[in-house]
Design an enzyme around this catalytic site. Structure first.
Site, mmCIF file in Angstrom:
data_model
loop_
_atom_site.group_PDB
_atom_site.id
_atom_site.type_symbol
_atom_site.label_atom_id
_atom_site.label_comp_id
_atom_site.label_asym_id
_atom_site.label_seq_id
_atom_site.Cartn_x
_atom_site.Cartn_y
_atom_site.Cartn_z
ATOM 1 N N ASP A 1 63.224 92.442 -10.819
ATOM 2 C CA ASP A 1 61.778 92.328 -10.987
ATOM 3 C C ASP A 1 60.950 92.686 -9.762
ATOM 4 O O ASP A 1 59.731 92.479 -9.756
ATOM 5 C CB ASP A 1 61.417 90.918 -11.440
ATOM 6 C CG ASP A 1 61.779 89.861 -10.407
ATOM 7 O OD1 ASP A 1 62.644 90.124 -9.559
ATOM 8 O OD2 ASP A 1 61.193 88.761 -10.461
ATOM 9 N N GLU A 2 61.549 93.236 -8.729
ATOM 10 C CA GLU A 2 60.741 93.643 -7.582
ATOM 11 C C GLU A 2 61.394 94.789 -6.832
ATOM 12 O O GLU A 2 62.615 94.966 -6.856
ATOM 13 C CB GLU A 2 60.469 92.467 -6.637
ATOM 14 C CG GLU A 2 61.696 91.905 -5.946
ATOM 15 C CD GLU A 2 61.339 90.849 -4.895
ATOM 16 O OE1 GLU A 2 60.364 91.058 -4.135
ATOM 17 O OE2 GLU A 2 62.043 89.834 -4.842
ATOM 18 N N ASP B 1 55.966 93.409 -7.558
ATOM 19 C CA ASP B 1 56.655 92.181 -7.944
ATOM 20 C C ASP B 1 56.157 91.777 -9.328
ATOM 21 O O ASP B 1 54.968 91.517 -9.526
ATOM 22 C CB ASP B 1 56.358 91.080 -6.924
ATOM 23 C CG ASP B 1 57.246 89.866 -7.089
ATOM 24 O OD1 ASP B 1 58.185 89.927 -7.912
ATOM 25 O OD2 ASP B 1 57.011 88.863 -6.401
#
Length: 370
Positions: free
Chosen positions: A112-113, A16
């Site tokens: 983003d993860e 993350d």
């Protein structure tokens, strides 16, 4: 930990990125470094929402999904930055390339993860801990950004682990410690337990995983419905979901909140045309076609409704999507209404499971909700 149905334990990493959009902006713009910034809409007007806040802003209580006006009240010196999604996507693609050096079993959840299954890694490193550390270091060296990593034997525990020591965190929760870890976890930290449910649990005297674990599966179902079965599993650290490298897109759309309420059909249709262009551009970018067009309407009093229409063939052309949205709008009798938001979404990218084509052309009306 209670055993799952798998004889071989998986090695799962959840990566993350830390305050992703804000961190990219601070990296690329020295004037933002060390300052509280919020990526999102302006507090002027009424439609601004914070997408991501820097850690300097979070100290003041600024959070994602918060209205920009509220964020400014909490942090008067907050700097608002318009998002640059092309830049974020380019960085995300580089991060994905780093992941692919170790495994092809990558399940992105957003820009983003992502989850990674490194049970059998490409470089035959054999250690999920070492792989996670190498990925974090590569992101730092190649992109000048930080990421937090969680490592465990399933997705649920790995995701919780990645959130424990942000920013630039690393947490490993091994098989022997999962049971005690889950028992000590506050109920609000369980992914899937929202604020309302957490408050309900606390009123019932359920404050930790250990409290939940004392209840049978049937009791959890009776208190919380079908999701009770999910709680029964996760509090025991059981999660058999596989990492899905080809996770399918469920829907794609766009919406807009207006600085002044729309009051005429002409204004509303003009806005739908603008929104439709954005939707079609996104559909074409991802080479997607769908069978269901959904119109979202939010009124000035914050009532919200959706209307949708399904077809027996896939579409992604501007004319069909916009005309369908306009017809759905007319069906709501918009005259004399004040509308603050409109949105168009295309979904149902799977084959329709319909016995006849007449059903495919029906319009489904969903009820009003607050």
């Amino acid at each position: 930990m209670e055993s799952s149905s798998h004889t071989t334990q998986r090695k799962i990493i959840h990566i993350d990125m830390d305050a992703f959009y804000a961190s990219v902006e601070q990296r690329d713009n020295p004037i933002y470094r060390g300052k509280p910034i919020a990526v999102g809409g302006s507090p002027e007007g009424r439609g601004g929402v914070v997408a991501t806040a820097s850690y300097e802003a979070r100290k003041f209580g600024v959070r994602s999904a918060m209205s920009s006006k509220r964020a400014q009240q909490l942090c008067p010196q907050l700097i608002f930055v318009r998002p640059r999604f092309d830049a974020y996507k380019a960085v995300s693609a580089h991060i994905r390339e780093i992941f692919s050096r170790y495994t092809d079993l990558i399940e992105p959840l957003s820009l983003d993860e992502a989850y990674l299954d490194v049970t059998d890694d490409k470089l035959q490193i054999g250690s999920a801990i070492e792989i996670a550390k190498q990925i974090k270091q590569a992101i730092k060296d190649e992109l000048n950004l930080t990421a937090s990593a969680g490592v465990s034997i399933n997705k649920f525990v790995a995701k919780i682990a990645s959130d424990l020591n942000k920013p630039d965190g690393f947490t490993f929760i091994g098989p022997s410690t999962i049971a005690s870890f889950m028992e000590s976890l506050p109920v609000e930290k369980f992914h899937g337990v929202g604020k309302v449910t957490a408050e309900k649990m606390k009123k019932m005297g359920l404050f930790t995983g250990a409290d939940l674990k004392r209840l049978s599966e049937q009791e959890l179902k009776s208190y919380f419905g079908k999701v009770g079965a999910f709680y029964y599993q996760i509090v025991r650290g059981i999660d058999d979901r596989r990492v899905q490298p080809h996770r399918e897109t469920k829907s794609l759309g766009a919406e807009d909140t207006f600085p002044v309420d729309l009051t005429t059909l002409e204004e509303m249709e003009a806005e739908l045309e603008k929104i439709g262009k954005t939707v079609v551009t996104r559909l074409q970018r991802y080479e997607l076609k769908g069978r269901t067009v959904t119109l979202k309407i939010k009124y000035s009093d914050f009532r919200q409704i959706t209307r949708n229409q399904s077809f027996n063939f896939p579409i992604n052309d501007y004319e069909t999507i916009v005309q369908t949205a306009k017809q759905l709008l007319i069906g709501t009798q918009p005259e004399d209404q004040k509308i603050r938001l409109l949105g168009i979404t295309l979904s149902n990218f799977h084959e329709l499971n319909l016995n006849d084509t007449d059903k495919a052309n029906q319009v489904t009306q969903l009820s009003l909700f607050d």
